[in-house]
Design a protein around this motif. Structure first.
Motif, PDB file in Angstrom:
ATOM      1  N   HIS A 165       0.816  -1.209   0.000  1.00  0.00           N
ATOM      2  CA  HIS A 165       0.000   0.000   0.000  1.00  0.00           C
ATOM      3  C   HIS A 165       0.850   1.260   0.000  1.00  0.00           C
ATOM      4  O   HIS A 165       0.458   2.280  -0.564  1.00  0.00           O
ATOM      5  N   ASP A 166       2.033   1.214   0.619  1.00  0.00           N
ATOM      6  CA  ASP A 166       2.947   2.365   0.588  1.00  0.00           C
ATOM      7  C   ASP A 166       4.360   1.855   0.359  1.00  0.00           C
ATOM      8  O   ASP A 166       5.246   2.007   1.198  1.00  0.00           O
ATOM      9  N   LEU A 167       4.552   1.246  -0.795  1.00  0.00           N
ATOM     10  CA  LEU A 167       5.833   0.635  -1.120  1.00  0.00           C
ATOM     11  C   LEU A 167       6.945   1.674  -1.221  1.00  0.00           C
ATOM     12  O   LEU A 167       8.102   1.389  -0.898  1.00  0.00           O
ATOM     13  N   GLU A 168       6.591   2.863  -1.633  1.00  0.00           N
ATOM     14  CA  GLU A 168       7.595   3.918  -1.782  1.00  0.00           C
ATOM     15  C   GLU A 168       8.230   4.254  -0.436  1.00  0.00           C
ATOM     16  O   GLU A 168       9.463   4.344  -0.324  1.00  0.00           O
ATOM     17  N   SER A 169       7.421   4.439   0.587  1.00  0.00           N
ATOM     18  CA  SER A 169       7.967   4.754   1.914  1.00  0.00           C
ATOM     19  C   SER A 169       8.781   3.593   2.468  1.00  0.00           C
ATOM     20  O   SER A 169       9.817   3.791   3.114  1.00  0.00           O
ATOM     21  N   LEU A 170       8.319   2.377   2.205  1.00  0.00           N
ATOM     22  CA  LEU A 170       9.044   1.203   2.677  1.00  0.00           C
ATOM     23  C   LEU A 170      10.469   1.203   2.123  1.00  0.00           C
ATOM     24  O   LEU A 170      11.436   1.046   2.876  1.00  0.00           O
TER      25      LEU A 170
END
Length: 278
Positions: free
Chosen positions: A264-269
């Motif tokens: 859902h928030d792969l970028e932040s991960l």
């Protein structure tokens, strides 16, 4: 007519339109099975003169296509790689097959599409996206690589070099209103209108007089991107096999990549991991 021989696709053909639903839980990863099914289906439909339009959607409301499966090995991809031209990889081959499909191809985007999933969207002839639900992004740079399935070429052609650089190097998930302004998708529409907009267009195209679709696709032909795809493949291959890349991707998998929560928030991960791993 139903095509029911695919593990990851559900296909219904009606009135000249093939409706293809991607169904590869848990997040519609673009893995070997799904790529194989897509290429086999596109090959079969290319020979079917009764089908004039192919509409792609997803069984998952949150994910259209997540991205390429990070656990896929060269050995697992070997069958897909057989017979490809020199300098072209299996991910590019899928995009090029879609770009050169004789039917009109339309993506009905109601969830997220990243990496190879976003490349699939931009390789299609048209894409319509649900406001507030859909998103597009090229996350590869955050993983220490570059897009390897055509995005560097497809995006530069569709939205311009400056915006392609923003998308690829910025590594953000774009809302579809912005994607529409950039020309990345044809139109961003309210989520409850997406089915009607796409299905109406598909029906109208399929009902055109004989020969019209083929003539238009011949006249408005996709550009030959062969040289650019070779450059992209060289750039991708030069990064994807580095130990640092394997370490970063491995850490991503450990911390939730390819799970519903992590995607859902792969970028932040991956931004968080890049600071600690690289």
């Amino acid at each position: 007519m139903d095509h029911d021989s695919h593990q990851t696709l559900r296909v219904i053909r009606k009135d000249g339109v093939a409706h293809v639903t991607i169904d590869n839980p848990p997040v519609n990863l673009l893995g070997v099975a799904l790529m194989t099914d897509l290429r086999d289906l596109l090959t079969a439909l290319a020979a079917d003169d009764a089908v004039r339009v192919i509409v792609f959607d997803s069984a998952d409301p949150d994910f259209f296509l997540a991205h390429v499966d990070m656990t896929a090995t060269p050995e697992a991809l070997a069958a897909l790689a057989a017979g490809l031209p020199e300098g072209v990889n299996v991910f590019q081959a899928l995009g090029e097959q879609l770009r050169h499909q004789p039917q009109v191809t339309i993506v009905k985007l109601a969830g997220k599409a990243r990496g190879g999933g976003a490349e699939f969207v931009v390789a299609a002839d048209m894409a319509f996206a649900a406001i507030g639900r859909a998103g597009l992004g090229q996350v590869e740079a955050l993983m220490g690589i570059v897009p390897g399935g055509g995005a560097t070429q497809y995006l530069a052609e569709r939205i311009g070099r400056n915006r392609a650089l923003e998308v690829v190097l910025g590594g953000d998930l774009f809302d579809v209103e912005t994607a529409e302004r950039y020309g990345w998708v044809n139109r961003a529409v309210p989520a409850d209108e997406l089915d009607d907009v796409v299905d109406r267009l598909a029906r109208h195209i399929a009902a055109l007089p004989d020969g019209v679709v083929a003539a238009v696709k011949h006249a408005i032909a996709p550009r030959d991107l062969t040289e650019g795809l070779v450059r992209e493949n060289d750039a991708w291959a030069g990064l994807v096999f580095r130990p640092a890349t394997a370490e970063l991707m491995g850490a991503g998998l450990t911390h939730g990549a390819q799970t519903r929560d992590g995607e859902h928030d792969l970028e932040s991960l991956f931004r968080g991991l890049a600071r600690s791993v690289i």
